[in-house]
Design a protein around this motif. Structure first.
Motif, PDB file in Angstrom:
ATOM      1  N   LEU A  17       0.821  -1.210   0.000  1.00  0.00           N
ATOM      2  CA  LEU A  17       0.000   0.000   0.000  1.00  0.00           C
ATOM      3  C   LEU A  17       0.853   1.258   0.000  1.00  0.00           C
ATOM      4  N   PHE A  18       1.974   1.206   0.763  1.00  0.00           N
ATOM      5  CA  PHE A  18       2.814   2.387   0.862  1.00  0.00           C
ATOM      6  C   PHE A  18       4.071   2.297   0.001  1.00  0.00           C
ATOM      7  N   ALA A  19       4.182   1.221  -0.784  1.00  0.00           N
ATOM      8  CA  ALA A  19       5.373   1.064  -1.620  1.00  0.00           C
ATOM      9  C   ALA A  19       5.462   2.151  -2.675  1.00  0.00           C
ATOM     10  N   SER A  20       4.289   2.614  -3.150  1.00  0.00           N
ATOM     11  CA  SER A  20       4.290   3.666  -4.169  1.00  0.00           C
ATOM     12  C   SER A  20       3.810   4.984  -3.595  1.00  0.00           C
ATOM     13  N   ALA A  22       5.285   7.695  -2.681  1.00  0.00           N
ATOM     14  CA  ALA A  22       5.795   8.924  -3.270  1.00  0.00           C
ATOM     15  C   ALA A  22       4.993   9.339  -4.494  1.00  0.00           C
ATOM     16  N   THR A  23       4.435   8.353  -5.182  1.00  0.00           N
ATOM     17  CA  THR A  23       3.623   8.630  -6.365  1.00  0.00           C
ATOM     18  C   THR A  23       2.311   9.311  -5.978  1.00  0.00           C
ATOM     19  N   PHE A  24       1.749   8.912  -4.823  1.00  0.00           N
ATOM     20  CA  PHE A  24       0.440   9.407  -4.435  1.00  0.00           C
ATOM     21  C   PHE A  24       0.506  10.766  -3.736  1.00  0.00           C
ATOM     22  N   ALA A  25       1.601  11.041  -3.011  1.00  0.00           N
ATOM     23  CA  ALA A  25       1.687  12.299  -2.283  1.00  0.00           C
ATOM     24  C   ALA A  25       1.667  13.479  -3.248  1.00  0.00           C
ATOM     25  N   LYS A  26       0.783  14.434  -2.970  1.00  0.00           N
ATOM     26  CA  LYS A  26       0.669  15.606  -3.845  1.00  0.00           C
ATOM     27  C   LYS A  26       1.516  16.765  -3.354  1.00  0.00           C
ATOM     28  N   THR A  27       2.004  16.693  -2.116  1.00  0.00           N
ATOM     29  CA  THR A  27       2.847  17.741  -1.577  1.00  0.00           C
ATOM     30  C   THR A  27       4.095  17.112  -0.969  1.00  0.00           C
ATOM     31  N   ASN A  28       5.036  17.959  -0.577  1.00  0.00           N
ATOM     32  CA  ASN A  28       6.227  17.448   0.106  1.00  0.00           C
ATOM     33  C   ASN A  28       6.180  17.776   1.600  1.00  0.00           C
ATOM     34  N   VAL A  88      -0.856  15.707   2.552  1.00  0.00           N
ATOM     35  CA  VAL A  88       0.533  15.748   3.002  1.00  0.00           C
ATOM     36  C   VAL A  88       1.243  14.447   2.622  1.00  0.00           C
ATOM     37  N   ALA A  89       2.571  14.511   2.607  1.00  0.00           N
ATOM     38  CA  ALA A  89       3.358  13.322   2.272  1.00  0.00           C
ATOM     39  C   ALA A  89       3.348  12.306   3.398  1.00  0.00           C
ATOM     40  N   GLY A  90       3.255  12.789   4.630  1.00  0.00           N
ATOM     41  CA  GLY A  90       3.250  11.901   5.784  1.00  0.00           C
ATOM     42  C   GLY A  90       2.887  12.663   7.044  1.00  0.00           C
ATOM     43  N   ILE A  91       2.558  11.926   8.100  1.00  0.00           N
ATOM     44  CA  ILE A  91       2.166  12.526   9.363  1.00  0.00           C
ATOM     45  C   ILE A  91       2.957  11.881  10.497  1.00  0.00           C
ATOM     46  N   VAL A  92       3.551  12.712  11.351  1.00  0.00           N
ATOM     47  CA  VAL A  92       4.161  12.280  12.599  1.00  0.00           C
ATOM     48  C   VAL A  92       3.214  12.731  13.707  1.00  0.00           C
ATOM     49  N   LEU A  93       2.702  11.787  14.492  1.00  0.00           N
ATOM     50  CA  LEU A  93       1.611  12.088  15.418  1.00  0.00           C
ATOM     51  C   LEU A  93       1.883  11.577  16.826  1.00  0.00           C
ATOM     52  N   ALA A  94       1.709  12.478  17.806  1.00  0.00           N
ATOM     53  CA  ALA A  94       1.657  12.090  19.214  1.00  0.00           C
ATOM     54  C   ALA A  94       0.196  12.146  19.621  1.00  0.00           C
ATOM     55  N   TRP A 109      -4.453   6.272   6.448  1.00  0.00           N
ATOM     56  CA  TRP A 109      -4.072   4.991   5.837  1.00  0.00           C
ATOM     57  C   TRP A 109      -4.864   4.749   4.559  1.00  0.00           C
ATOM     58  N   GLU A 110      -6.158   5.039   4.600  1.00  0.00           N
ATOM     59  CA  GLU A 110      -7.004   4.863   3.420  1.00  0.00           C
ATOM     60  C   GLU A 110      -6.609   5.802   2.290  1.00  0.00           C
ATOM     61  N   HIS A 111      -6.042   6.964   2.652  1.00  0.00           N
ATOM     62  CA  HIS A 111      -5.568   7.927   1.648  1.00  0.00           C
ATOM     63  C   HIS A 111      -4.104   7.689   1.280  1.00  0.00           C
ATOM     64  N   ARG A 112      -3.552   6.575   1.745  1.00  0.00           N
ATOM     65  CA  ARG A 112      -2.163   6.202   1.459  1.00  0.00           C
ATOM     66  C   ARG A 112      -1.170   7.250   1.952  1.00  0.00           C
ATOM     67  N   ILE A 113      -1.467   7.813   3.103  1.00  0.00           N
ATOM     68  CA  ILE A 113      -0.560   8.749   3.763  1.00  0.00           C
ATOM     69  C   ILE A 113       0.054   8.016   4.956  1.00  0.00           C
TER      70      ILE A 113
END
Length: 318
Positions: A17-20, A22-28, A88-94, A109-113
């Motif tokens: 699911l997360f292997a690609s 970078a392809t799905f992220a629209k921002t950095n 966003v490309a990814g989320i770091v969450l506390a 996760w469903e949005h492949r983030i």
């Protein structure tokens, strides 16, 4: 055979699911969302995240957010939702609440983030996030109790437990490790746990009440930064410094001063800087299609007057 094929395809789909990604992220943008901006602990997480941003050479831009208070769970949920809507490309969450944040993380996760959890987890049985970076909070609470008990020696009496946010994953485990360890020793009475909602003034008032109501108290534990600061101020103001064993958690300037002047016998210090730095770096590794560990222990250091100026202690104090 058909059923096995379907199961295999499902597993393959989840693993890739997360292997690609970078392809799905629209921002950095990597969104770092913590429990509250109003704490040196979380600001130290921010410093670590920005250090990672610099070391990654501008490949990603770090945004940093947190509600005004750790109890503002709904606001944190909104922040995660808004980050997802920004692609966003990814989320770091506390996570402020282990249950309320399950659905937002699932949505990511469903949005492949990819989501990397730091400090406090969610009750999702390991699903929906890719890695969890934190102190082993149960072990850290146990360490705090062991150090407190060693200093206490054969002295018997009451022990106060000053915690922070009820229901928080880290508070539950940290308090559990402390309480379970103290319970094994006969002759010590654990007072009912107090919760400050991570507000220093609340912890100060609660500790003052505990000290005034229990003249036979022999020790006390403050389980996070604002709680331990409020506890330390009360211990000092009421003249209990050096008379009872007091152990805190986290390592800002106020807590360091309490260790130096003897108000606190020691502090268990997490590496919040590393949580921020490694959190961002782990997101970067995921986006680079690298395998990451499901749990990464960021460790603690027990800091006392004897070792506070050591390289090890200075590496985690802030």
């Amino acid at each position: 055979m058909r059923k096995l094929t379907v199961i295999s395809a499902t597993i393959l789909g989840l693993s890739t699911l997360f292997a690609s990604q970078a392809t799905f992220a629209k921002t950095n943008e990597i969104a770092v969302i913590v429990k509250s901006e109003n704490s040196n602990f979380w600001q130290n997480v921010k410093k670590g995240a920005l250090t990672a941003e610099k070391e990654l050479g501008g490949k990603y831009t770090i945004s940093f957010q947190g509600p005004p208070a750790e109890t503002d769970v709904d606001k944190q949920v909104d922040m995660v939702t808004n980050a997802i809507n920004r692609d966003v490309a990814g989320i770091v969450l506390a996570a402020s609440d282990p249950n309320a944040l399950i659905q937002p993380v699932k949505k990511a996760w469903e949005h492949r983030i990819p989501v990397v959890i730091i400090d406090s987890g969610i009750n999702s049985d390991g699903k929906y996030y890719q890695s969890y970076l934190a102190t082993d909070n149960y072990a850290a609470g146990k360490l705090a109790a062991e150090k407190l008990l060693a200093k206490l020696g054969d002295k018997k009496g009451k022990i106060g437990v000053m915690s922070y946010t009820p229901g928080s994953d880290s508070a539950i485990k940290r308090g559990g490790g402390f309480i379970d360890t103290v319970k094994k020793v006969q002759g010590l009475e654990l007072l009912a746990t107090k919760y400050s909602d991570s507000k220093m003034e609340t912890a100060l008032n609660q500790t003052t009440d505990v000290l005034e109501s229990n003249p036979d108290i022999v020790a006390i534990f403050g389980a996070n930064e604002p709680t331990a600061v409020g506890m330390g101020r009360a211990v000092k103001a009421k003249g209990y410094a050096g008379k009872i064993v007091a152990v805190g958690f986290d390592g800002n300037k106020a807590l360091q001063d309490f260790v130096r002047d003897g108000t606190l016998d020691g502090i268990v210090v997490q590496s919040s800087f590393q949580m921020g730095k490694k959190g961002v770096n782990t997101i970067s590794r995921i986006l680079n299609k690298e395998k990451v560990e499901k749990f990464i222990d960021t460790g603690v250091v027990y800091v006392t007057k004897d070792n506070i100026d050591s390289e090890e202690a200075q590496g985690v104090l802030y």
